[in-house]
Design a protein around this motif. Structure first.
Motif, PDB file in Angstrom:
ATOM      1  N   UNK A 382      -2.621   4.173  -7.563  1.00 38.99           N
ATOM      2  CA  UNK A 382      -1.680   3.100  -7.896  1.00 38.99           C
ATOM      3  C   UNK A 382      -0.834   2.739  -6.676  1.00 38.99           C
ATOM      4  N   UNK A 383      -0.410   3.769  -5.937  1.00 40.58           N
ATOM      5  CA  UNK A 383       0.415   3.519  -4.745  1.00 40.58           C
ATOM      6  C   UNK A 383      -0.343   2.683  -3.723  1.00 40.58           C
ATOM      7  N   UNK A 384      -1.654   2.901  -3.616  1.00 46.47           N
ATOM      8  CA  UNK A 384      -2.430   2.131  -2.650  1.00 46.47           C
ATOM      9  C   UNK A 384      -2.571   0.678  -3.108  1.00 46.47           C
ATOM     10  N   UNK A 385      -2.704   0.485  -4.415  1.00 40.66           N
ATOM     11  CA  UNK A 385      -2.764  -0.887  -4.926  1.00 40.66           C
ATOM     12  C   UNK A 385      -1.455  -1.624  -4.652  1.00 40.66           C
ATOM     13  N   UNK A 386      -0.353  -0.898  -4.780  1.00 37.18           N
ATOM     14  CA  UNK A 386       0.948  -1.505  -4.488  1.00 37.18           C
ATOM     15  C   UNK A 386       1.105  -1.779  -2.998  1.00 37.18           C
ATOM     16  N   UNK A 387       0.546  -0.907  -2.179  1.00 34.37           N
ATOM     17  CA  UNK A 387       0.578  -1.151  -0.733  1.00 34.37           C
ATOM     18  C   UNK A 387      -0.144  -2.448  -0.387  1.00 34.37           C
ATOM     19  N   UNK A 388      -1.182  -2.764  -1.151  1.00 31.43           N
ATOM     20  CA  UNK A 388      -1.934  -4.008  -0.940  1.00 31.43           C
ATOM     21  C   UNK A 388      -1.243  -5.213  -1.589  1.00 31.43           C
TER      22      UNK A 388
END
Length: 701
Positions: A382-388
């Motif tokens: 989820x954190x990586x999706x938010x980073x994107x």
């Protein structure tokens, strides 16, 4: 005596009372006239006068190459003052002599009454001395010009009585093209699109007109008491009309042939984030298609185009490389009580590379990849999706962008199957524009650009505010991850679900998507599929990113992303590659738009004539015989004198060809002309010593 005194006392008392009463009246009169005078005069005037608003001319919206996308055209209400002095003098001779011919001309122009009927109407209004008689509503500018030359009316307002009320009507000259994005400016409803976002620039400042009440309750203008409105500013968009036509046509062809419900196609310039074209088509009750909603901004489950985010996360967190193996289980995998299916079974396909699983658009492969990497730490995914930036709207300059939904383990609907379903684009909500921004970042060597639609704000043909490209993120991932992801996207076209779209003329990269979408309370039983394709071209030097999303009808015979959305992408890419990529030009707008004002140096008298005709504000005074250079200064047009040295070569820089030739040839120079437009340079500087038989070269652009 006592009686006499009593009577005198009473008389004196009455006299004093009357005196005091008279003094009180005089004091009150003084107070009313001098202390409260302004208040009571305004109260009296308010019963007979009032101010009405004068709408400013709304600014025009232009495409990047200077074509009008939305503009206002004037319409007129024609009224007649039948009590005008000219019509009443000499026993109404002017009216009597012209009423017959005027009736014939009005009937011929408008065709709504016979000449006899018009004559009867005019005679009745003249007899009643109507000061503000409404002759005709919503007259076009061409008709108004004709009416001004009609008998009686051509004598002017005082003698002919003609009064014209101007109002503006908003039109989109290109009709369907980008209609929803450009938007509508409506009198009694909420504006939409760019018309709404940039309303404060476009609408200008409203003026006022003093109106006086006359007999019959009619109000007429009081001359000399107008507060003139300030016209709205113009907007230069990033939209390219030719590209918009290509995008709109390609989407329309597929929508009609597949009887789809609605769809969108977005074209973004890779290096800048400019939206060059955006089409949004929805099916109407009569079966036709129109730009009814901005589907590019609406959030929904994206399906397989979301798999790009999944592989970026896994690769960038260094859990795998694209060559690691994943078991496709022949296209079927059960997780608890739910089963992941691939859109097509893969008999014999078990262990394949992650790259090939991506090329085949395997839901099983992506679900297993997510579980393998993030089952114990789902919030890392989820954190990586938010980073994107997939959890936030893009921030495009349009009102109404949907709010994306990216779940985490604290979400109320999170379950044991949420993570694997998110991996292939379900249980998340993002807009097609967000998908476009992500794919554009991959095309742009990892740099994420904010999408935008407006280049500049213009006033009197001059830019007063620029909007430059904005970087959202310098790099969405490592260069190693980016290299692998780009190979995978190219592999989709050469060895995957989009290989039927492969072109022998240029390389492009992208990802197909086919998502089953819910139909309200009926759920998924109607088998309504959303077809999508997201990619960029040419793959070796990306210039444009294009995203196509189409919602098909129930039980459509053709619904795969590669068969519905993919051909739209390919048609757009083919045409743009031919006209805009092979012959690449700088895409930055020069802002030399086709406005009514083209600022060139010229004679003061000519500029004064222009400003008076167009009713434009001027700062300072201009000498009729001077040569001047115009510019916009504090919303007014100011002039600087262009010095001409006596006996020297004239300075013609900034002038049009006509004025330049006039000065140079009168000075005895032979002139060689290069280009067209206004003079940008001259081979002999202005003010230089003038010699006989000299030749001067002037360049225009």
């Amino acid at each position: 005596m006592e009686v006499k005194k009593d009577i005198l006392w009473r008389v004196y008392l009455c006299f004093i009372g009357m005196g005091l009463f008279g003094v009180a009246i005089l004091v009150k009169v003084f107070v009313v006239q001098n202390v409260q005078g302004n208040y009571w005069r305004s109260m009296a005037d308010s019963l007979h006068t009032r101010y009405v608003s004068l709408d400013a001319d709304r600014g025009t919206i232009y495409s990047e190459e200077g074509r009008m996308l939305s503009t206002s055209i004037p319409y007129f209400n024609l009224r007649v003052d039948f009590a005008a002095d000219g019509l009443r003098e000499n026993k109404g001779k002017i009216f009597t002599d012209n009423v017959d011919s005027l009736s014939i001309r009005l009937s011929g122009l408008f065709g709504d009454h016979t000449p006899a009927e018009y004559k009867h109407i005019l005679r009745d209004a003249y007899k009643n001395k109507d000061r503000y008689y409404l002759l005709k509503r919503d007259v076009t500018f061409t008709q108004y010009q004709a009416v001004r030359d009609f008998p009686m009316f051509k004598l002017g307002k005082n003698k002919g009585g003609l009064i014209a009320e101007t109002k503006n009507k908003r039109i989109n000259p290109f009709k369907l093209l980008a209609n929803r994005t450009i938007g509508l400016a409506r009198e009694n409803a909420q504006n939409v699109g760019l018309e709404r976002t940039y309303d404060k620039y476009l609408k200008g400042v409203t003026g006022k007109r003093l109106m006086r009440r006359i007999a019959g309750g009619t109000f007429v203008p009081v001359e000399g008491y107008d507060i003139e409105p300030e016209n709205g500013r113009d907007i230069i968009t990033t939209i390219d009309v030719n590209m918009q036509d290509i995008v709109e046509t390609a989407l329309m062809n597929m929508m009609v042939s597949n009887e789809a419900e609605h769809g969108t196609c977005i074209l973004m310039e890779v290096k800048t984030g400019k939206i060059k074209a955006i089409a949004n088509l929805g099916k109407q009750p009569d079966g036709s298609y129109w730009e009814d909603m901005n589907y590019a901004l609406q959030v929904g489950e994206p399906g397989s185009t979301f798999k790009l985010a999944t592989v970026i996360a896994a690769l960038d967190d260094q859990y795998v490389t694209m060559n690691n193996q994943v078991n496709l289980n022949e296209g079927r995998w059960q997780i608890g009580k739910r089963t992941v299916f691939d859109s097509e079974p893969h008999p014999g396909q078990t262990n394949v590379s992650i790259k090939h699983a991506f090329e085949l658009s395997s839901n099983v492969g992506m679900a297993k990849l997510a579980m393998q990497c993030y089952a114990k730490r789902p919030n890392d995914f989820v954190a990586h999706l938010r980073k994107l930036k997939l959890d936030k709207p893009t921030g495009i300059d349009l009102v109404g962008e949907g709010k994306p939904v990216i779940k985490n383990t604290k979400s109320r609907t999170w379950s044991s199957t949420t993570l694997p379903w998110m991996a292939f684009g379900y249980e998340v909500l993002i807009s097609p524009l967000q998908t476009c921004m992500l794919y554009n970042a991959v095309a742009n060597n990892g740099t994420m650009m904010k999408p935008y639609l407006v280049n500049a704000i213009m006033e009197y043909g001059q830019p007063v505010e620029y909007f430059d490209p904005e970087v959202v993120m310098d790099s969405i991932c490592s260069q190693n991850t980016l290299r692998q992801v780009r190979q995978m996207l190219e592999g989709v076209v050469t060895n995957g679900t989009a290989k039927a779209l492969w072109s022998p003329y240029y390389k492009f990269a992208g990802k197909t998507g086919t998502a089953l979408v819910a139909n309200g309370n009926r759920g998924y039983v109607d088998k309504i599929y959303q077809s999508s394709f997201a990619g960029y071209f040419p793959a070796n030097d990306p210039q444009f990113t294009c995203v196509v999303v189409i919602k098909n009808k129930a039980d459509a015979a053709k619904f795969y992303g590669g068969a519905v959305a993919g051909p739209v992408f390919r048609e757009v890419a083919d045409k743009l590659y031919a006209i805009a990529v092979e012959k690449q030009k700088p895409m930055r707008a020069t802002l030399a738009v086709d406005t009514l004002l083209a600022f060139k140096n010229g004679q003061g008298r000519e500029w004064k004539t222009i400003l008076n005709k167009l009713n434009l504000p001027m700062a300072g005074n201009v000498n009729n015989s001077s040569w001047v250079s115009p510019k916009v200064d504090d919303k007014k047009i100011a002039f600087a004198q262009v010095q001409q040295v006596k006996g020297g070569v004239p300075n013609v820089t900034g002038m049009g060809l006509k004025d330049a030739l006039y000065l140079l040839e009168n000075a005895g120079l032979r002139v060689i002309i290069k280009g067209a437009g206004k003079v940008t340079s001259q081979s002999i500087p202005g003010g230089s010593l003038l010699e006989k038989n000299q030749t001067i070269v002037i360049e225009l652009s």
